[in-house]
Each structure stands twice: as C-alpha cells, then as structure tokens.
Design an enzyme around this catalytic site. Structure first.
Site, mmCIF file in Angstrom:
data_model
loop_
_atom_site.group_PDB
_atom_site.id
_atom_site.type_symbol
_atom_site.label_atom_id
_atom_site.label_comp_id
_atom_site.label_asym_id
_atom_site.label_seq_id
_atom_site.Cartn_x
_atom_site.Cartn_y
_atom_site.Cartn_z
ATOM 1 N N GLN A 108 0.809 -1.222 0.000
ATOM 2 C CA GLN A 108 0.000 0.000 0.000
ATOM 3 C C GLN A 108 0.844 1.275 0.000
ATOM 4 O O GLN A 108 0.324 2.364 0.231
ATOM 5 C CB GLN A 108 -0.947 0.005 1.216
ATOM 6 C CG GLN A 108 -2.016 -1.066 1.198
ATOM 7 C CD GLN A 108 -1.501 -2.451 1.574
ATOM 8 O OE1 GLN A 108 -0.451 -2.586 2.204
ATOM 9 N NE2 GLN A 108 -2.233 -3.482 1.175
ATOM 10 N N ASP A 109 2.138 1.154 -0.270
ATOM 11 C CA ASP A 109 3.033 2.315 -0.253
ATOM 12 C C ASP A 109 2.827 3.154 -1.521
ATOM 13 O O ASP A 109 3.137 2.697 -2.621
ATOM 14 C CB ASP A 109 4.487 1.842 -0.169
ATOM 15 C CG ASP A 109 5.492 2.989 -0.080
ATOM 16 O OD1 ASP A 109 5.068 4.157 -0.111
ATOM 17 O OD2 ASP A 109 6.693 2.712 0.033
#
Length: 297
Positions: free
Chosen positions: A243-244
């Site tokens: 989810q970066d």
C-alpha cells in the site's frame, strides 16, 4: 543517539555496530521507529548490538542550510555526500570503519544502498525499507513539483524567511500529503476528517526550514543506482509495503531485489503505507530470521 552494548574485537574496534539511516529531514531521534523491538532477547537485543543514528548531512540539527545560516547559498549535495559525511563521522567519533549492518528507511534506504555500492566491505548486512534504487516516474514528478513550488517564490533567493516563503513552504509540503498513508486509509476517513488531517499536516510543516526542504528534495530527486546494484556484496533484506504510494513494490522493491545478488524480499500489507515501519512489530519474526546469520559476527 546510541543505545546498546558495544562489543570490541581483539584490536579494540567495535564489531557489532548497526547504523540507522533516517528518512528525509529526519534526525537522530528517528531511530525510535525500531524501539518496539529493542530489549533483552528481542529482535534488536541491546546486549548483542550497538545502534548508532546521526542526523544526516542536510538535515535540521546537522550541517544544513538552516544550521549554517547559508540558506540558498548552501552547496548542493548528493546522497553520496550524505554517505561520506556519515562514514567520516563514524570514523572520527567511534573509530569505526566497518559496521555489522545498516538499516535505512525511505531516503535512509538510498543511503544504505549507496554506501554498499561505494564501500562494498563497509557493512555485512543492509535492511532497506520502503525505498528504491532510483527516483523515477510519479516520485520524480512529485519532487520536481515541490521544487517548482519553492523556486516560484520571488523571495526564495533572499535567504531569509518571509511571510510569502512561509506560505510557499506550507503549500510545497502539502504536495506530499497524499504519499504517506495508503489510499485505503485515506478513503476510510470522512472528508471532514481528511480536511482536519490536511490542515494539521500543513501547520506542522511550517516548522521545517524551506531551504533544508529544497536541498534535501533535490538530493533525492536525482538518485539512481540502478546500474551499480551489482557492486553490492552485503546481504540485503528489502522490505516493501503493498500500500506504499511512494514506492509500490512492483515498480521498486521487487525489481531492486532481483538486481541485488544476495538479497531477500519481504512485502507486507499495512494501511500506514509509506509509514508502515511505525508497525515494525508486524515483521519481528522475519527480521529475527534474517539477523540469525549475524549472531556470531
């Protein structure tokens, strides 16, 4: 900042030093991110390791545009300069010319990789978290956008903080807001909550020096070691987060791991996104397993 127990070899040199390299405009206190795993018998057992973290070149409290008062006249520096600054400090302060390992988060990962490339015998291991081998694509454009905002202010070259520069600093910093937490975490908030977080982020950002921000942003903006990763001889653990928004694993961590000879890849899920190392406890088992190879060093 240091903590832990320095263990010396037969020649009196510290042999269990682990250097923590912080992210953009952090400082020595950024090492608190690993604090949850520090303690006797824990992953970062303070009886086994001697941790060191210094405020990097260009960061507040170190040699930077703000602390030297050079402001816009401060010399431009690169990540390689940050590495050499750190290496010289360790040699002069601790007589350390070799470390057991390095841990780097975000920009700190740039520092670790560059150090391993420029000085292949310097560190036995590297833990590179939410980072990359180059700044490219959306991340390059974000850096360029921040630069454009700052340079567009007619007061930039005055070398003193004006109301206009303060406003520009806030806007430039707010450009980064979308690149911290995951898209999922932002979507879970109401628009009222988001507005409040956005406002708070902007208000906190004006405590940063605009010249420190500009120079640090520029040092990262042109970072690219893609053609030199084959020089790394340290054992490397690459940690990424699905989810970066800054460094998506498929664009950064995965290809980087494939290009480094002796590397392991760990991809995790966290709604904290680029800030996932604030939940470092989630990967304690994987970190412990990686560090087992260095227990007898």
């Amino acid at each position: 900042m240091t903590f832990g127990n320095p263990i010396h070899d037969d020649n009196g040199h510290i042999k269990n030093a682990v250097v923590y390299c912080h992210g953009s405009l952090g400082n020595y206190s950024s090492m608190k991110k690993i604090a949850p795993l520090v303690g006797s018998g824990d992953v970062f057992d303070e009886n086994k390791y001697f941790f060191i973290c210094l405020s990097a070149l260009g960061s507040p409290g170190s040699c930077s545009p703000s602390t030297t008062d050079l402001k816009s006249k401060f010399p431009k520096y690169s990540i390689k300069d940050v590495v050499n600054f750190q290496k010289k400090f360790l040699a002069e302060k601790f007589n350390i010319n070799h470390v057991l390992g390095m841990i780097g988060i975000s920009m700190g990962g740039f520092v670790c990789l560059t150090s391993a490339i420029e000085y292949p015998d310097f560190a036995d291991f590297i833990i590179c978290g939410v980072s990359s081998y180059k700044v490219a694509g959306h991340d390059f454009i974000l850096s360029k956008f921040v630069n454009e905002i700052i340079e567009s202010d007619p007061d930039y070259n005055k070398g003193e903080m004006t109301y206009s520069l303060l406003r520009t600093l806030r806007i430039a910093s707010l450009a980064e807001f979308n690149f911290g937490l995951s898209k999922e975490a932002l979507r879970a908030m109401s628009n009222i909550e988001l507005s409040a977080e956005f406002e708070s982020f902007g208000n906190e950002s004006i405590e940063t020096d605009i010249y420190d921000l500009k120079y640090c942003n520029e040092s990262c903006m042109y970072f690219d070691v893609e053609e030199e990763l084959d020089k790394i001889t340290s054992k490397v653990l690459v940690v990424a987060c699905n989810q970066d928004p800054h460094f998506p694993p498929n664009l950064d961590a995965i290809p980087m791991s494939e290009m480094i000879k002796d590397s392991q890849l760990l991809v995790i899920d966290s709604n904290l996104g680029h800030l996932c190392f604030n939940e470092i406890e989630k990967i304690s088992n994987e970190l412990r397993e990686f560090l087992e190879d260095f227990d007898d060093c």
